[in-house]
Design an enzyme around this catalytic site. Structure first.
Site, PDB file in Angstrom:
ATOM      1  CB  THR A 146     -33.980  83.751 -26.748  1.00 31.34           C
ATOM      2  OG1 THR A 146     -35.224  84.165 -26.340  1.00 31.34           O
ATOM      3  CG2 THR A 146     -33.206  82.645 -25.988  1.00 31.34           C
ATOM      4  CE  LYS A 171     -35.773  83.560 -23.248  1.00 34.34           C
ATOM      5  NZ  LYS A 171     -36.543  82.791 -24.002  1.00 34.34           N
ATOM      6  CB  THR A 182     -38.490  78.973 -23.615  1.00 33.02           C
ATOM      7  OG1 THR A 182     -38.704  77.798 -24.199  1.00 33.02           O
ATOM      8  CG2 THR A 182     -38.013  78.864 -21.857  1.00 33.02           C
ATOM      9  CD  GLU A 262     -40.698  86.116 -30.547  1.00 38.40           C
ATOM     10  OE1 GLU A 262     -41.565  85.554 -30.909  1.00 38.40           O
ATOM     11  OE2 GLU A 262     -39.507  85.531 -30.304  1.00 38.40           O
ATOM     12  CG  ASN A 381     -41.930  83.496 -34.085  1.00 40.08           C
ATOM     13  OD1 ASN A 381     -41.205  83.095 -33.256  1.00 40.08           O
ATOM     14  ND2 ASN A 381     -42.720  84.609 -33.826  1.00 40.08           N
TER      15      ASN A 381
END
Lengths: 386, 386
Positions: A146, A171, A182, A262, A381
């Site tokens: 993702t 992932k 996730t 991230e 985000n």
């Protein structure tokens, strides 16, 4: 090779159109046997996505012939209709492969609260089934990304005579509980092992790897780790050895996830020593790993050890405040709850940061891994829905 | 006017040189009586700064004649030497005012793990004592700022015949537990009230105000809220009425802190309804308020309600996932755990955001307030030590 490194597995990854970008978004992993033993570990979030509810159910008999995974939509908080979508996906895979739907696990990742576009997903599943290949592990790993900037894959082999292979893909910049987003992981092996053994092996492997990675304290609705055994090597391993191989693969994947978290610029290992118990050590490690102020300071290369002590102080672990020692990258900046060596000696310029907190309350010790909190994280985000 | 709004109080704020910027950093508040009743509420962090340890101790007899506060250094994790510094500061104030050191509370805020420069602090205290004034509340409020962009002050008066005044000052973009940074609050009143009453009044006021603000989940080592009563109005109030006034002042200060939270662009109220109990409602409210992913999404004006459900799911509160309703700014985006009205209807462009989560598990209800997580927050907490 990841999930197709072990004998007896085929995989594929295709673009079904779930992602607006047009990148691969549907992966299929098939166990051609002879065995179909399997185990799973799932999110502890009480709000569980439809695919988690489905897969927990089909795994009660310890058998799986296939796993279908999609990015581009989490199918969480989608009600009975969302569960029906998961069920239909499993039936579609079952028909394409000639197996039972109760032998098909489903994993989804993406935005919560949106139905999956079944008119795109099901044709994608059909195409994935047609493209299954014993070298398809890499494509499958690509299709479950993702916000991951790279795919995550790992392989280990046993050192004995008859070789057993364990391979996996994952992932997420994440952990099982809690997670940054996730985390989906599929690990395959050609060892001969029954479902009960796989369950013990997988739980132990997760406990010391994914369970000790805490990227941002957020627990996903979709986290799933699956372990499938084909028995195709004809070899069985002592349980301890199989556990070691599976743990090594999980640890490798966990490290790759943190390295790709991230917006992160630092990978931070927090070792808690001198704890009265392992639960105490874990509570303290997690409290430090979740402290936003500390994570910002480390992003700024600031050895602000006071924030480590402030985090420790929020826990119920056994310790005396005036006995706490803290080292950062080898410099003991806090000794007996007060300033130790100069913070100016601490070099935080590299990506790897090591924090050691000694509670002086016992012999238990463990390491929790996290990353820093950066404007890149905030951007990823806040700028779009994930 | 803040802490000098009520009769019987004088205050001052001076620049002692603790802050490199040269801005005011020492505040003094004096209760001239006739009464000297007082109460305090402190951080729950087990690592407590020297001034917290000191002030808890001197408050055991429910009397305070003065409060000295400094920014520019938290005096936390400084060992026995740091405690001696706090003691010396109280003695210095006592000598200057002709009171006992055991009647002097001390509050500090700033970097953890660094000794205070006593050669600057003590002369500053002397100057503050010389500049005490019945109109000095504003200067005192200025002197306790750290990263606060504005000072925080609030005043309320009783509506009856003989007027009672309650005034307060605070610093911090914070809450009592946990806090974004140290929260220091001093509230004064000219009501006649004994220490036991003040203690009950203050605990109740904090419970429904500061305790329900959760800016970034980090619990400071220095949080302190003090309530001092001079009795100078000659009036006593029914306890419920005094509680109402003190609560109003605390609520006002809490709102000002959130409005000035580091880097924030949104003030977010999270109302949990239909909870089985108040503790359940608080646990759910806090879990939502601490979810970094949600706080980033709200910064990005994204009504990502799935992150609200994911946060609720991490709690032990009574609820069924398929009965959860969530509204954002009046739009019921989630109904019965599944999509409700379109998220496109939600307007998050303003500073104020209201989230209502209905657990459908009982009648308890409360509101927790927080703010968004922004690149500004990351910058303020990574670019320099605080």
């Amino acid at each position: 090779m990841s999930v197709t490194a072990a004998q007896g597995f085929r995989a594929a990854g295709v673009a079904a159109g779930l992602k607006p970008s047009g990148r691969p978004d549907v992966a299929l992993v098939v166990n051609d046997g002879p065995d179909a033993a399997a185990a799973g570990v799932f999110t502890r979030n009480r709000v569980q996505a439809a695919p988690v509810l489905w897969t927990r159910q089909v795994l009660t008999d310890g058998r799986l012939r296939a796993v279908v995974l999609n990015s581009g939509g989490a199918n969480a908080c989608t009600g009975p209709a969302g569960f029906a979508d998961t069920h239909a996906t499993a039936e579609h895979v079952a028909t394409a492969l000639g197996v039972g739907a109760g032998e098909v696990a489903v994993c989804s990742t993406g935005l919560i609260g949106v139905r999956l576009p079944m008119d795109q997903l099901l044709p994608g599943v059909t195409r994935a089934a047609a493209e299954l290949s014993a070298t398809g592990g890499g494509l499958a790993a690509e299709a479950i990304r993702t916000t991951d900037t790279v795919s995550k894959q790992a392989v280990r082999t046993s050192s004995g005579g008859g070789v057993v292979t364990v391979g996996g893909m994952g992932k997420g910049a994440a952990m099982l509980a809690p997670s940054l987003a996730t985390m989906l992981v599929v690990v395959t092996t050609d060892a001969v092992a029954d479902a009960a053994t796989l369950d013990r092996v997988l739980r132990e492997a997760c406990r010391t790897t994914f369970e000790r990675v805490d990227s941002d304290g957020c627990l996903s609705t979709n986290d799933t780790v699956l372990l499938l055994a084909s028995g195709a090597s004809g070899q069985s391993l002592p349980e301890a050895e199989l556990t070691e191989l599976v743990t090594a693969v999980c640890d490798d994947l966990a490290g790759q996830m943190l390295g790709d978290a991230e917006g992160s610029t630092k990978t931070i290992s927090i070792t808690v020593t001198g704890a009265a118990s392992e639960p105490d050590a874990l509570e303290v490690g997690r409290a430090i790993a979740r402290n936003n102020l500390l994570k910002c300071a480390l992003y700024g290369k600031d050895p602000n050890w006071g924030r480590v002590l402030a985090a420790i102080g929020t826990t119920a672990a056994a310790f005396e405040p005036d006995q706490l020692d803290v080292s950062m990258n080898g410099v003991q900046v806090c000794r007996a709850g007060a300033p130790g060596e100069s913070r100016d000696l601490v070099d935080l310029s590299g990506r790897e940061i090591s924090i050691v907190a000694d509670l002086h309350a016992g012999d238990a010790e463990l390491t929790v891994r996290t990353n820093d909190l950066t404007d890149g994280y905030v951007y990823e985000n806040s700028a779009y829905s994930t």
